[in-house]
Design an enzyme around this catalytic site. Sequence first.
Site, PDB file in Angstrom:
ATOM      1  N   CYS A 287     -13.850  80.469 145.924  1.00 22.25           N
ATOM      2  CA  CYS A 287     -12.380  79.235 146.339  1.00 22.25           C
ATOM      3  C   CYS A 287     -12.735  79.272 147.404  1.00 22.25           C
ATOM      4  CB  CYS A 287     -11.403  79.294 146.149  1.00 22.25           C
ATOM      5  SG  CYS A 287     -10.307  80.753 146.025  1.00 22.25           S
ATOM      6  N   HIS A 314      -5.225  81.470 146.371  1.00 26.80           N
ATOM      7  CA  HIS A 314      -6.727  80.660 146.380  1.00 26.80           C
ATOM      8  C   HIS A 314      -6.090  79.650 147.861  1.00 26.80           C
ATOM      9  CE1 HIS A 314      -8.818  77.298 144.760  1.00 26.80           C
ATOM     10  NE2 HIS A 314      -7.899  76.830 144.823  1.00 26.80           N
ATOM     11  N   ASP A 331      -8.707  69.794 147.499  1.00 23.21           N
ATOM     12  CA  ASP A 331      -9.357  70.794 146.871  1.00 23.21           C
ATOM     13  C   ASP A 331     -10.991  70.440 146.482  1.00 23.21           C
ATOM     14  OD1 ASP A 331     -10.126  73.245 145.417  1.00 23.21           O
ATOM     15  OD2 ASP A 331      -8.355  73.503 144.637  1.00 23.21           O
TER      16      ASP A 331
END
Length: 632
Positions: A287, A314, A331
């Site tokens: 990520c 995250h 995202d």
Amino acid sequence: MGLDNLLEKLGRNSPDAINEAVRVISKIAENILKDPKNMKIRTLQKSNAAISNKILALEGGADCLTMLGFQETATSFTMPSSTSIESITEFKEILVSWKNSIFTNDNVISQEDKKAKNEIAPHEESTKDVIKPVVLPPLELMYSNPFLRRMEVHANDVLQYEDEKLRARCRKLIPVTLLEFNSQERLRAVQKLAKKDQSLDVDVSVQDMLILELLSWFKNDFFTWVDCMECEHCGGETAFSHMSTDPKHLVYTERVELHRCKSCRQFTPFPRYSDLNILLETRKGRCGEWANTFTLCCRAMNWDARLVVEENDHVWTEVYSITQKRWLHCDSCENICDTPLIYESGWNKKISYVIAYSAEEVQDVTWRYSSNHKAVLSRRKNCLENQLLDALFTIRDKKQKALSEPRKKYLTKRTLMELVEFLIEKKSSDEDKKGRISGSTAWKLRRGEIQCDVTSHVWSIHSSDLIDNNTVTIKYCCAQDKYEYSSGSNILKALERWASGVFNHQSVFRKVETDWKMAYICREDGKVEGALTWKLDLSNCTKRLDSVDIFFDYATFENGRVEVNICSENSCYSLPRGEKKMTISGIHDVRGLTITAKLTEGKGNCAWQHAQLFRQNLDSSDYPFSIILKFK
């Protein structure tokens, strides 16, 4: 025109023009091959910028479309439905092979082609001028608190997105023309639906559609997720072992994971790069690498974008929608947009601090990502709230020091509007409750970011439930997302949420279309099959079952398919294709029943939506699913 003459004519254009034309034509062909019955993608308007500038402006460009199977009219090129799939595939492959051959022969190879052929490596001599690291201004840390110091570092790191050479290099890798074409088509489709239903309030723009296209391209075509590296020695499966301290590994990064092969036991390094020039070459990571590179892509598109860092490990991106006048959660790992509660509701994250960083501001956006602000406040222990506010104001003032007064006023007004948004807690939907996509199941479970639904509900029928005429009913309303178990007008039990009443389910969720004011149950995006099972236990009922009436409403589109089976211990019955009602008689000696629905098929990118259960308007109070059990 013969094929040889066409290619000779096309070859008179510049290498860059040829490369772009072949790329766009190939994508057009791929779209048709994916969804051959969709006539919309078989029609190319001459007025479209991508078609006009990238194909028709070239010598031989229009001939390529004709050779592909399109027929020219006064305003467009249209491909008849009779055009064979084989001919489309053949011409596309010929065109791509020809482009690769002339580029190789002339030593004119695009960066993307070099990557595909492994002819370029990060920081090799021949590309030093291209991938020279971005030099950030020196950072003098003001705070002793570790959390506030991390904020200072992140606030400084995001300045790399403003490097013009880096943004220009990134923009060359993005198929902007194709994404713009697809976003315009997507917007037209939305507008057509809005015209049919005047009550719809469609407040979106091409930019909003383009954000979705960029997310999809980044996820599916550009970046690659890495759980563990493939063994560089034998190609076997590896597992993380430890972080390397070997100086030979620590080149252009201070973090290198060592993954040990389960077969040959050798180590393979996995460098965790933050240098965006290298990430534009390697195009892989987790990520951190994904969000870092995607945020750069957004800035390369000249959008206001910021990197969002969640304290519990995250990161993602926010992009400002000019039309909607608000920040959109994006995202890239998950290819999701505007579902900010997914981390708390779907991934089971305990949100505490979520901070957004850009070259012009730093903002505490925690409240956008939680539906329980009180619980969040109880977890915020890294510093006092007034210390955090002071740091936010100090860093923000430092960033905006050189900005013009009009820009400062605009940013202040935008910040105030955002703070007003945070005053109201949002409620999570089923879309927010979806689990994480990226990463292996084991990796997600270790991080606690997916939830296992172990509440296998069984509807137990007791003799005492048969109050009215020896009959009981189980029914579900999708609009209100609730079950009722009743006998006549007597409600014996009520359950909230669709999953609370099923025995098991796989790859399905309740979709709420707020724009169209509709709700239904369908497959998760990308899943080939979805299934639900309801289970009834009759062993506690002393009376004999006489008949079962099933009403099972569903909707299918394209070739979407719904199969419904009702089974006892000894026999199974299928709901006839196209039928929504069924009565089963003569099943007297049964101790249980199961009703199973399978959702399959569908076409194109929206195949998951082409088989829908219990579709109804959000204002409805009807029950599109009911089971009536009649006893003797």
